[in-house]
Design a protein around this motif. Structure first.
Motif, short mmCIF file in Angstrom:
data_model
loop_
_atom_site.label_atom_id
_atom_site.label_comp_id
_atom_site.label_asym_id
_atom_site.label_seq_id
_atom_site.Cartn_x
_atom_site.Cartn_y
_atom_site.Cartn_z
N GLU A 1 0.82 -1.21 0.00
CA GLU A 1 0.00 0.00 0.00
C GLU A 1 0.86 1.26 0.00
O GLU A 1 0.53 2.25 -0.65
CB GLU A 1 -0.93 0.00 1.22
N ALA A 2 1.96 1.24 0.71
CA ALA A 2 2.81 2.43 0.79
C ALA A 2 3.44 2.75 -0.56
O ALA A 2 3.50 3.91 -0.97
CB ALA A 2 3.91 2.21 1.84
N VAL A 3 3.91 1.72 -1.26
CA VAL A 3 4.51 1.95 -2.58
C VAL A 3 3.48 2.55 -3.53
O VAL A 3 3.78 3.48 -4.30
CB VAL A 3 5.08 0.62 -3.14
N GLY A 4 2.25 2.04 -3.48
CA GLY A 4 1.20 2.60 -4.32
C GLY A 4 0.86 4.03 -3.97
O GLY A 4 0.59 4.86 -4.85
N ARG A 5 0.90 4.35 -2.68
CA ARG A 5 0.56 5.71 -2.24
C ARG A 5 1.63 6.73 -2.65
O ARG A 5 1.32 7.92 -2.81
CB ARG A 5 0.37 5.71 -0.71
N PHE A 6 2.87 6.29 -2.83
CA PHE A 6 3.91 7.21 -3.31
C PHE A 6 3.54 7.77 -4.68
O PHE A 6 3.85 8.92 -5.00
CB PHE A 6 5.26 6.49 -3.40
N SER A 7 2.89 6.94 -5.52
CA SER A 7 2.51 7.38 -6.86
C SER A 7 1.32 8.34 -6.83
O SER A 7 1.15 9.18 -7.71
CB SER A 7 2.16 6.17 -7.74
N HIS A 8 0.48 8.19 -5.79
CA HIS A 8 -0.71 9.03 -5.68
C HIS A 8 -0.83 9.53 -4.23
O HIS A 8 -1.70 9.08 -3.48
CB HIS A 8 -1.96 8.24 -6.07
N PRO A 9 0.03 10.45 -3.83
CA PRO A 9 0.00 10.96 -2.44
C PRO A 9 -1.31 11.68 -2.15
O PRO A 9 -1.88 12.36 -3.01
CB PRO A 9 1.19 11.91 -2.40
N VAL A 10 -1.80 11.51 -0.92
CA VAL A 10 -3.06 12.13 -0.49
C VAL A 10 -2.81 12.92 0.78
O VAL A 10 -2.20 12.41 1.72
CB VAL A 10 -4.14 11.04 -0.23
N PRO A 11 -3.25 14.18 0.85
CA PRO A 11 -3.09 14.97 2.08
C PRO A 11 -3.82 14.31 3.25
O PRO A 11 -4.86 13.67 3.08
CB PRO A 11 -3.73 16.31 1.72
N ILE A 12 -3.27 14.46 4.44
CA ILE A 12 -3.87 13.86 5.63
C ILE A 12 -4.21 14.94 6.64
O ILE A 12 -3.74 16.07 6.55
CB ILE A 12 -2.92 12.83 6.29
N GLN A 13 -5.05 14.59 7.59
CA GLN A 13 -5.40 15.50 8.68
C GLN A 13 -4.42 15.27 9.82
O GLN A 13 -4.61 14.39 10.66
CB GLN A 13 -6.84 15.26 9.13
N GLY A 14 -3.35 16.06 9.81
CA GLY A 14 -2.25 15.83 10.74
C GLY A 14 -2.66 15.83 12.20
O GLY A 14 -2.19 15.01 12.99
N GLY A 15 -3.55 16.74 12.59
CA GLY A 15 -3.97 16.82 13.99
C GLY A 15 -4.68 15.57 14.45
O GLY A 15 -4.43 15.06 15.56
N VAL A 16 -5.59 15.05 13.62
CA VAL A 16 -6.32 13.83 13.97
C VAL A 16 -5.36 12.65 14.08
O VAL A 16 -5.44 11.84 15.00
CB VAL A 16 -7.42 13.54 12.91
N VAL A 17 -4.45 12.57 13.11
CA VAL A 17 -3.47 11.48 13.11
C VAL A 17 -2.64 11.50 14.39
O VAL A 17 -2.42 10.47 15.03
CB VAL A 17 -2.56 11.58 11.86
N MET A 18 -2.18 12.67 14.77
CA MET A 18 -1.35 12.79 15.96
C MET A 18 -2.11 12.38 17.22
O MET A 18 -1.58 11.67 18.08
CB MET A 18 -0.85 14.23 16.10
N LEU A 19 -3.37 12.82 17.33
CA LEU A 19 -4.16 12.52 18.53
C LEU A 19 -4.40 11.03 18.69
O LEU A 19 -4.17 10.46 19.76
CB LEU A 19 -5.50 13.27 18.45
N VAL A 20 -4.85 10.39 17.60
CA VAL A 20 -5.17 8.96 17.68
C VAL A 20 -3.90 8.14 17.93
O VAL A 20 -3.89 7.20 18.75
CB VAL A 20 -5.88 8.50 16.40
N ALA A 21 -2.82 8.48 17.23
CA ALA A 21 -1.58 7.73 17.42
C ALA A 21 -1.01 7.91 18.82
O ALA A 21 -0.42 6.98 19.39
CB ALA A 21 -0.55 8.16 16.38
N ALA A 22 -1.20 9.09 19.40
CA ALA A 22 -0.73 9.33 20.78
C ALA A 22 -1.47 8.42 21.76
O ALA A 22 -0.87 7.90 22.72
CB ALA A 22 -0.94 10.80 21.15
N ILE A 23 -2.77 8.22 21.51
CA ILE A 23 -3.53 7.28 22.34
C ILE A 23 -2.93 5.88 22.19
O ILE A 23 -2.82 5.12 23.15
CB ILE A 23 -5.01 7.27 21.93
N GLY A 24 -2.51 5.56 20.95
CA GLY A 24 -1.91 4.26 20.70
C GLY A 24 -0.61 4.06 21.46
O GLY A 24 -0.32 2.95 21.93
N VAL A 25 0.18 5.11 21.58
CA VAL A 25 1.42 5.02 22.35
C VAL A 25 1.13 4.59 23.78
O VAL A 25 1.79 3.70 24.35
CB VAL A 25 2.18 6.36 22.34
#
Length: 298
Positions: free
Chosen positions: A105-129
């Motif tokens: 999936e990562a290799v495919g996403r390099f060809s078609h990068p998509v913007p992400i919601q950085g704040g949401v990503v940080m919050l959820v991943a912090a809970i994961g930590v």
């Protein structure tokens, strides 16, 4: 004579740890998958997929632990302790499959990068930590002595680091706006998983093939046995893992003055347990080194 030291009872203490770890990670996978989909974050979705594989891994590890606690019967005279080795092997295979999916999936996403919601990503991943860190801590005390528990610990500890990496990816995207950071971090996640899995895979395959456990130096065990009073030869020496926490030994000892008695055998078994963590000892005493058909074996 066979002597069995019941050194595996500590495993019974981890049932509650598995229940807590599984419950926490199931909830987190649901939250992470929902927010990862909404934020269109491959790093978050790949981490959710990895955490889902860890839920399955925890279930498999707990299943192996449960089976290992069942008593021997007429069909399984050693019991089902080997299930913990198979659980560790299965866990390693699950992680390797997850790595393949993330890389694809990562290799495919390099060809078609998509913007992400950085704040949401940080919050959820912090809970994961936090969640992965707590779960890893539950298995920390057993990871040095039990390969099955080590598999659970390594998964959770790696996940805590991976989630920290996702937090960094979100922060860097907010700062730079670079969409390629998301699949790049996903590849880093894949490398971390592969690195933490390799030793687990190697050891679980080794033990499943009746290899000598890495904690045992066979030459030292042989030297200990040959140094016992009146032992003139040792042959047919075998050491293998009955489970991820139990080690067995069989050996033929040729004795100069005949059978040394039960006191000798019990002392040797206790010292093998105390010095080498070998809990199931079977020793055959022989009077003539040319009599046994197995005398040419190691």
């Amino acid at each position: 004579m066979t002597v069995h030291n019941h050194s595996h009872s500590h495993a019974a203490n981890y049932g509650r740890a598995f229940a807590i770890g599984i419950a926490l990670n199931v909830l987190f996978v649901i939250v992470e998958a929902i927010f990862g989909w909404q934020a269109d974050s491959l790093a978050l979705l790949s981490d959710a997929g990895h955490n889902l594989s860890d839920v399955l891994g925890l279930l498999v590890a707990y299943g192996g632990l449960y089976l290992a606690r069942l008593r021997p019967n007429q069909k399984h005279t050693y019991g089902l302790g080997r299930a913990t080795i198979l659980a560790a092997l299965f866990n390693a295979m699950i992680l390797l499959i997850a790595v393949g999916g993330i890389v694809w999936e990562a290799v495919g996403r390099f060809s078609h990068p998509v913007p992400i919601q950085g704040g949401v990503v940080m919050l959820v991943a912090a809970i994961g930590v936090v969640i992965n860190g707590i779960t890893a801590w539950l298995f920390m005390s057993g990871n040095k002595t039990d390969l099955n528990l080590r598999g659970a610990f390594l998964h959770m500890a790696a996940d805590a680091l991976v989630s920290l990496g996702v937090v960094i990816a979100g922060a860097m995207f907010i700062w730079t706006g670079w969409s390629w950071l998301d699949p790049a971090i996903s590849l880093v996640i894949a490398v971390v998983i592969l690195w933490s899995t390799w030793d687990l895979l190697r050891q679980s395959v080794h033990l499943s093939l009746d290899g000598v456990p890495v904690s045992i130096q066979l030459d030292k065990v042989k030297n200990y046995l040959t140094a016992q009073p009146n032992v003139i030869e040792i042959h047919d020496l075998h050491v293998w893992a009955m489970s991820t926490s139990e080690i067995a030994l069989t050996a033929h000892l040729v004795m100069r003055d005949g059978h040394p008695g039960n006191e000798f055998l019990c002392r040797v078994a206790e010292e093998l347990h105390d010095n080498f963590t070998i809990g199931h000892v079977t020793i055959q005493i022989e009077l003539d080194k040319h009599h046994c058909s197995l005398s040419g074996h190691t």
